[in-house]
Design a protein around this motif. Structure first.
Motif, PDB file in Angstrom:
ATOM      1  N   GLU A  61       0.829  -1.201   0.000  1.00  0.00           N
ATOM      2  CA  GLU A  61       0.000   0.000   0.000  1.00  0.00           C
ATOM      3  C   GLU A  61       0.866   1.255   0.000  1.00  0.00           C
ATOM      4  O   GLU A  61       0.596   2.216  -0.743  1.00  0.00           O
ATOM      5  CB  GLU A  61      -0.917  -0.012   1.221  1.00  0.00           C
ATOM      6  CG  GLU A  61      -1.887   1.150   1.305  1.00  0.00           C
ATOM      7  CD  GLU A  61      -2.791   1.042   2.523  1.00  0.00           C
ATOM      8  OE1 GLU A  61      -4.014   0.897   2.354  1.00  0.00           O
ATOM      9  OE2 GLU A  61      -2.248   1.114   3.657  1.00  0.00           O
ATOM     10  N   ARG A  62       1.924   1.250   0.811  1.00  0.00           N
ATOM     11  CA  ARG A  62       2.816   2.416   0.871  1.00  0.00           C
ATOM     12  C   ARG A  62       3.570   2.600  -0.451  1.00  0.00           C
ATOM     13  O   ARG A  62       3.758   3.732  -0.910  1.00  0.00           O
ATOM     14  CB  ARG A  62       3.804   2.241   2.023  1.00  0.00           C
ATOM     15  CG  ARG A  62       3.154   2.288   3.407  1.00  0.00           C
ATOM     16  CD  ARG A  62       4.199   2.360   4.490  1.00  0.00           C
ATOM     17  NE  ARG A  62       3.605   2.247   5.815  1.00  0.00           N
ATOM     18  CZ  ARG A  62       3.540   1.134   6.532  1.00  0.00           C
ATOM     19  NH1 ARG A  62       4.064   0.011   6.038  1.00  0.00           N
ATOM     20  NH2 ARG A  62       2.984   1.106   7.719  1.00  0.00           N
ATOM     21  N   LYS A 113       2.559   1.756  -3.381  1.00  0.00           N
ATOM     22  CA  LYS A 113       1.606   2.267  -4.364  1.00  0.00           C
ATOM     23  C   LYS A 113       1.375   3.749  -4.163  1.00  0.00           C
ATOM     24  O   LYS A 113       1.297   4.520  -5.133  1.00  0.00           O
ATOM     25  CB  LYS A 113       0.276   1.497  -4.245  1.00  0.00           C
ATOM     26  CG  LYS A 113      -0.744   1.879  -5.293  1.00  0.00           C
ATOM     27  CD  LYS A 113      -1.994   1.016  -5.166  1.00  0.00           C
ATOM     28  CE  LYS A 113      -3.012   1.390  -6.218  1.00  0.00           C
ATOM     29  NZ  LYS A 113      -4.252   0.550  -6.131  1.00  0.00           N
ATOM     30  N   GLU A 114       1.240   4.174  -2.893  1.00  0.00           N
ATOM     31  CA  GLU A 114       1.046   5.582  -2.593  1.00  0.00           C
ATOM     32  C   GLU A 114       2.257   6.404  -3.014  1.00  0.00           C
ATOM     33  O   GLU A 114       2.115   7.517  -3.538  1.00  0.00           O
ATOM     34  CB  GLU A 114       0.772   5.772  -1.100  1.00  0.00           C
ATOM     35  CG  GLU A 114      -0.582   5.216  -0.654  1.00  0.00           C
ATOM     36  CD  GLU A 114      -0.756   5.288   0.859  1.00  0.00           C
ATOM     37  OE1 GLU A 114       0.241   5.621   1.557  1.00  0.00           O
ATOM     38  OE2 GLU A 114      -1.864   5.032   1.344  1.00  0.00           O
ATOM     39  N   SER A 115       3.461   5.864  -2.812  1.00  0.00           N
ATOM     40  CA  SER A 115       4.688   6.581  -3.185  1.00  0.00           C
ATOM     41  C   SER A 115       4.794   6.747  -4.695  1.00  0.00           C
ATOM     42  O   SER A 115       5.247   7.780  -5.211  1.00  0.00           O
ATOM     43  CB  SER A 115       5.901   5.819  -2.660  1.00  0.00           C
ATOM     44  OG  SER A 115       5.871   5.753  -1.226  1.00  0.00           O
ATOM     45  N   ASN A 163       2.455   7.064  -6.733  1.00  0.00           N
ATOM     46  CA  ASN A 163       1.429   7.984  -7.235  1.00  0.00           C
ATOM     47  C   ASN A 163       1.723   9.445  -6.892  1.00  0.00           C
ATOM     48  O   ASN A 163       0.986  10.335  -7.296  1.00  0.00           O
ATOM     49  CB  ASN A 163       0.050   7.613  -6.667  1.00  0.00           C
ATOM     50  CG  ASN A 163      -0.454   6.295  -7.217  1.00  0.00           C
ATOM     51  OD1 ASN A 163      -0.118   5.892  -8.335  1.00  0.00           O
ATOM     52  ND2 ASN A 163      -1.272   5.607  -6.449  1.00  0.00           N
TER      53      ASN A 163
END
Length: 211
Positions: A203-204, A206-208, A210
Motif C-alpha cells: 500500500e505504501r 503504491k502511494e509513493s 502515485n
C-alpha cells in the motif's frame, strides 16, 4: 444488525455481571436480563461475524441465528463456570464457519505454514496472554486500512486476528473456540502478521509511486 432497545431496563441490571444476568434469565426467564446481555455484547458479536463474511445481509442472518441458538441452548449446554460471552462467540464462530463452508470459500491455510520455522517461533514467543510487541507493531495502523487488509486475509488467519486483537482473547481460548491446537493458533497469528505487513508495504509503495 437488528439491535434491541435499551429502554425500560433498570439501572440495577446494568451494574450486574454477565453471570448474574445469565442466572436470572435461566432461573426466572427474566427477559430484561437477556436484553441487557444483548445490549452489552451484540456489537462485538456482530462485528466479528461481519468481519468474517463482509456481507451485511448475511451477517444479520447469522447474528439472528446465533442468538436463536443461544436462547434455545442456554439451559442445556452453557456451563456457568465459563465466560458467557466466550460461549456465545463460539456459537457465532461455528455458525459463521458453517456458512463459509457452504459457500465453498473455506481455505485451509495450514499447508502454507513454514514447518521448519514453527518450533523456533514458538520458542521465542512471549507470554501468550498479553499481546506481543510484534503484534502491537503490526496492528498499530490506521483503523480503516487495517480492517480492509484483515478482510483480505485467509479465513483462519482473519479469525485469529479478530479474536486476538479486537476481543483480546488468549490463544488458549482461541484454540478451544476454533478447534485447533495452541501451536496452530499461534502459527495462524504469525502468518496473519506477515501477510498484513506485506499488504501495508504494498500500500505504501503504491502511494509513493502515485506522488
Amino acid at each position: 444488525m437488528k439491535l434491541t432497545t435499551s429502554d425500560s431496563i433498570p439501572a440495577s441490571y446494568e451494574q450486574m455481571q454477565d453471570k448474574e444476568l445469565v442466572r436470572l434469565f435461566r432461573k426466572k426467564d427474566d427477559q430484561l436480563a437477556f436484553r441487557e446481555l444483548m445490549n452489552r455484547h451484540q456489537s462485538k458479536i456482530y462485528s466479528y461475524i461481519f468481519s468474517m463474511i463482509q456481507n451485511r445481509e448475511v451477517a444479520n442472518d447469522i447474528f439472528q441465528e446465533t442468538f436463536t441458538k443461544v436462547i434455545t441452548k442456554m439451559d442445556d449446554t452453557y456451563n456457568e463456570q465459563g465466560k458467557w460471552i466466550a460461549w456465545v462467540m463460539r456459537i457465532a464462530h461455528n455458525a459463521t464457519i458453517d456458512h463459509i463452508r457452504k459457500q465453498k470459500r473455506f481455505v485451509d491455510v495450514s499447508s502454507s505454514y513454514d514447518k521448519e520455522s514453527k518450533t523456533d517461533f514458538y520458542d521465542r514467543l512471549p507470554d501468550e496472554d498479553s499481546p506481543s510487541q510484534q503484534e502491537k507493531l503490526e496492528l498499530d495502523e490506521s483503523t480503516s486500512s487495517l480492517l480492509k487488509h484483515i478482510s483480505n486475509l485467509p479465513e483462519e488467519q482473519r479469525t485469529v486476528v479478530m479474536l486476538r486483537h479486537y476481543y483480546e482473547m488468549p490463544f488458549k481460548e482461541i484454540a478451544e473456540m476454533t478447534g485447533v491446537s495452541i501451536n496452530t493458533a499461534l502459527g495462524r497469528m504469525r502468518y496473519a502478521l506477515i501477510n498484513l505487513r506485506k499488504m501495508f508495504d504494498e500500500e505504501r509503495e503504491k502511494e509513493s509511486s502515485n506522488v
